[in-house]
Design a protein around this motif. Sequence first.
Motif, PDB file in Angstrom:
ATOM      1  N   LEU A 231      66.632  59.094  21.867  1.00  0.00           N
ATOM      2  CA  LEU A 231      68.025  57.840  20.891  1.00  0.00           C
ATOM      3  C   LEU A 231      69.240  58.166  21.469  1.00  0.00           C
ATOM      4  CD1 LEU A 231      65.953  60.028  17.443  1.00  0.00           C
ATOM      5  CD2 LEU A 231      66.024  57.693  18.277  1.00  0.00           C
ATOM      6  N   VAL A 232      69.868  57.402  21.119  1.00  0.00           N
ATOM      7  CA  VAL A 232      71.988  57.575  21.163  1.00  0.00           C
ATOM      8  C   VAL A 232      72.810  56.992  20.692  1.00  0.00           C
ATOM      9  CG1 VAL A 232      73.812  57.316  22.890  1.00  0.00           C
ATOM     10  CG2 VAL A 232      71.124  57.830  23.949  1.00  0.00           C
TER      11      VAL A 232
ATOM     12  N   GLY B 226      68.674  62.291  18.680  1.00  0.00           N
ATOM     13  CA  GLY B 226      69.940  62.347  19.070  1.00  0.00           C
ATOM     14  C   GLY B 226      71.148  63.619  20.125  1.00  0.00           C
ATOM     15  N   GLN B 227      72.006  63.317  20.147  1.00  0.00           N
ATOM     16  CA  GLN B 227      73.413  64.361  20.392  1.00  0.00           C
ATOM     17  C   GLN B 227      73.762  64.060  19.707  1.00  0.00           C
ATOM     18  OE1 GLN B 227      73.615  61.345  21.925  1.00  0.00           O
ATOM     19  NE2 GLN B 227      75.471  60.623  20.603  1.00  0.00           N
ATOM     20  N   GLY B 228      73.950  63.656  18.842  1.00  0.00           N
ATOM     21  CA  GLY B 228      75.102  63.333  17.849  1.00  0.00           C
ATOM     22  C   GLY B 228      76.526  62.687  17.968  1.00  0.00           C
ATOM     23  N   THR B 229      76.672  62.180  16.660  1.00  0.00           N
ATOM     24  CA  THR B 229      78.604  61.695  16.716  1.00  0.00           C
ATOM     25  C   THR B 229      79.339  62.276  16.383  1.00  0.00           C
ATOM     26  OG1 THR B 229      79.489  59.522  16.946  1.00  0.00           O
ATOM     27  CG2 THR B 229      77.807  59.755  15.713  1.00  0.00           C
TER      28      THR B 229
ATOM     29  N   ALA C 281      67.488  53.065  20.693  1.00  0.00           N
ATOM     30  CA  ALA C 281      66.294  54.035  20.404  1.00  0.00           C
ATOM     31  C   ALA C 281      65.331  53.437  22.321  1.00  0.00           C
ATOM     32  CB  ALA C 281      64.932  54.154  19.416  1.00  0.00           C
ATOM     33  N   SER C 282      64.787  53.899  22.700  1.00  0.00           N
ATOM     34  CA  SER C 282      63.654  53.664  23.774  1.00  0.00           C
ATOM     35  C   SER C 282      62.387  54.485  23.192  1.00  0.00           C
ATOM     36  CB  SER C 282      64.430  54.437  25.227  1.00  0.00           C
ATOM     37  OG  SER C 282      64.539  55.306  25.095  1.00  0.00           O
TER      38      SER C 282
ATOM     39  N   THR D 198      62.764  44.957  16.736  1.00  0.00           N
ATOM     40  CA  THR D 198      62.986  44.680  17.756  1.00  0.00           C
ATOM     41  C   THR D 198      64.703  44.524  18.386  1.00  0.00           C
ATOM     42  OG1 THR D 198      64.532  41.988  16.392  1.00  0.00           O
ATOM     43  CG2 THR D 198      62.133  41.849  15.875  1.00  0.00           C
ATOM     44  N   LYS D 199      65.420  45.039  17.579  1.00  0.00           N
ATOM     45  CA  LYS D 199      66.606  45.489  19.223  1.00  0.00           C
ATOM     46  C   LYS D 199      66.402  47.376  19.057  1.00  0.00           C
ATOM     47  CE  LYS D 199      69.284  42.393  17.240  1.00  0.00           C
ATOM     48  NZ  LYS D 199      71.175  41.544  16.748  1.00  0.00           N
ATOM     49  N   ASN D 200      65.157  47.454  18.254  1.00  0.00           N
ATOM     50  CA  ASN D 200      64.985  49.512  18.777  1.00  0.00           C
ATOM     51  C   ASN D 200      66.295  49.978  18.687  1.00  0.00           C
ATOM     52  OD1 ASN D 200      62.678  49.305  19.924  1.00  0.00           O
ATOM     53  ND2 ASN D 200      62.728  49.220  21.566  1.00  0.00           N
ATOM     54  N   THR D 201      67.537  49.691  17.145  1.00  0.00           N
ATOM     55  CA  THR D 201      68.358  49.746  16.490  1.00  0.00           C
ATOM     56  C   THR D 201      68.375  50.376  15.382  1.00  0.00           C
ATOM     57  OG1 THR D 201      69.821  48.825  18.179  1.00  0.00           O
ATOM     58  CG2 THR D 201      71.079  49.567  16.564  1.00  0.00           C
TER      59      THR D 201
END
Length: 124
Positions: free
Chosen positions: A4-5, A115-118, A24-25, A75-78
């Motif tokens: 996750l990013v 994820g790494q966080g924002t 996501a991947s 469908t967009k992995n988002t």
Amino acid sequence: QVQLVESGGGLVQPGGSLRLSCAASGRTFSTSAMGWFRQAPGEEREFVAAIGWSGQPTYYADSVKGRFSISRDNTKNTMWLQMRSLKPEDTAVYYCAARGAVHIRYSPNEYQYWGQGTQVTVSS
């Protein structure tokens, strides 16, 4: 296995809006419940919002209900978190997270992938 990013954080004035994205991947994304968490300086990581594997149901912390909206497109992995009417107390590092299961949970300990966080900063 899910990677996750997050992106979309920044500085905004009180009352403003931001939209966070989580890309996501991994082949398990479409069958994973997901959530957003945040952590402010000196505080523990807390639940913000969660969404079921199919895009519903959705759940929100009382502190953000009516202001934030969570959504996903498999469908967009988002996944997204739309934030409006932001308050200084919303200032935190925001993390997206995924479970290796379909059911929603509210504790960060129940989520396996992060994820790494924002950074989101709400200040005048």
